[in-house]
Scaffold this active site. Structure first.
Site, PDB file in Angstrom:
ATOM      1  CD  GLU A 185      35.816  33.787  43.570  1.00 26.17           C
ATOM      2  OE1 GLU A 185      35.929  33.333  44.725  1.00 26.17           O
ATOM      3  OE2 GLU A 185      34.825  34.396  43.183  1.00 26.17           O
ATOM      4  CG  HIS A 231      31.761  35.745  47.679  1.00 27.89           C
ATOM      5  ND1 HIS A 231      30.580  35.946  47.009  1.00 27.89           N
ATOM      6  CD2 HIS A 231      31.554  34.678  48.478  1.00 27.89           C
ATOM      7  CE1 HIS A 231      29.699  35.038  47.393  1.00 27.89           C
ATOM      8  NE2 HIS A 231      30.271  34.254  48.272  1.00 27.89           N
TER       9      HIS A 231
END
Length: 147
Positions: free
Chosen positions: A89, A108
């Site tokens: 990420e 997220h």
């Protein structure tokens, strides 16, 4: 696998991971990332899922083997997948999963809003007060630690 059967409510049926994957229409991942869960959903396990099934991962990216998932989506061996975590990420625009119409990726932090932020702070303060009064916390994470 860590829950003792006597602690399981009557309405819950314990099954193996293989049986769960083969029977489920939707598999939603909510486990920690550790040595035993890294790439838990690999090509073999993803291959057990029905072509009409959906995979949702909101836990940790490396629990799902993204190369295997991309292959499953490309071959239409899964109806779709949604994730808010990736093994690396942030995801880049050329991530192989992003090319699939049946793949959805969100940050997220999809839970975040002004209201949820206020509720989180209020509940944390209420939990502190409960403990200081000698009461059990309402949202105790390890409530069933002795299972």
């Amino acid at each position: 696998p860590l829950v003792k059967s006597e602690r399981v409510p009557d309405y819950v049926t314990l099954v193996s991971l293989e049986e769960l994957l083969a029977q489920s229409d939707v598999v939603s991942v909510h486990c920690p990332l550790c040595d035993t869960t890294r790439n838990l959903l690999d090509e073999k396990n993803l291959g057990l899922m029905k072509p009409s099934a959906y995979l949702i991962n909101t836990a940790r990216g490396s629990i799902v083997d993204e190369v295997a998932l991309e292959k499953m989506l490309a071959e239409k061996r899964l109806a779709g997948a949604a994730m808010d975590v990736l093994s690396r990420e942030p995801g880049t625009v050329d991530h192989p999963l992003f090319k699939h119409d049946n793949f959805l990726c969100t940050p997220h932090m999809a839970w975040h809003s002004e209201e949820s932020d206020e509720e989180l702070k209020r509940k944390a303060a209420e939990e502190v007060l409960r403990v200081l009064r000698g009461e059990a916390p309402r949202y105790q994470v390890n409530k069933f630690a002795s299972v």
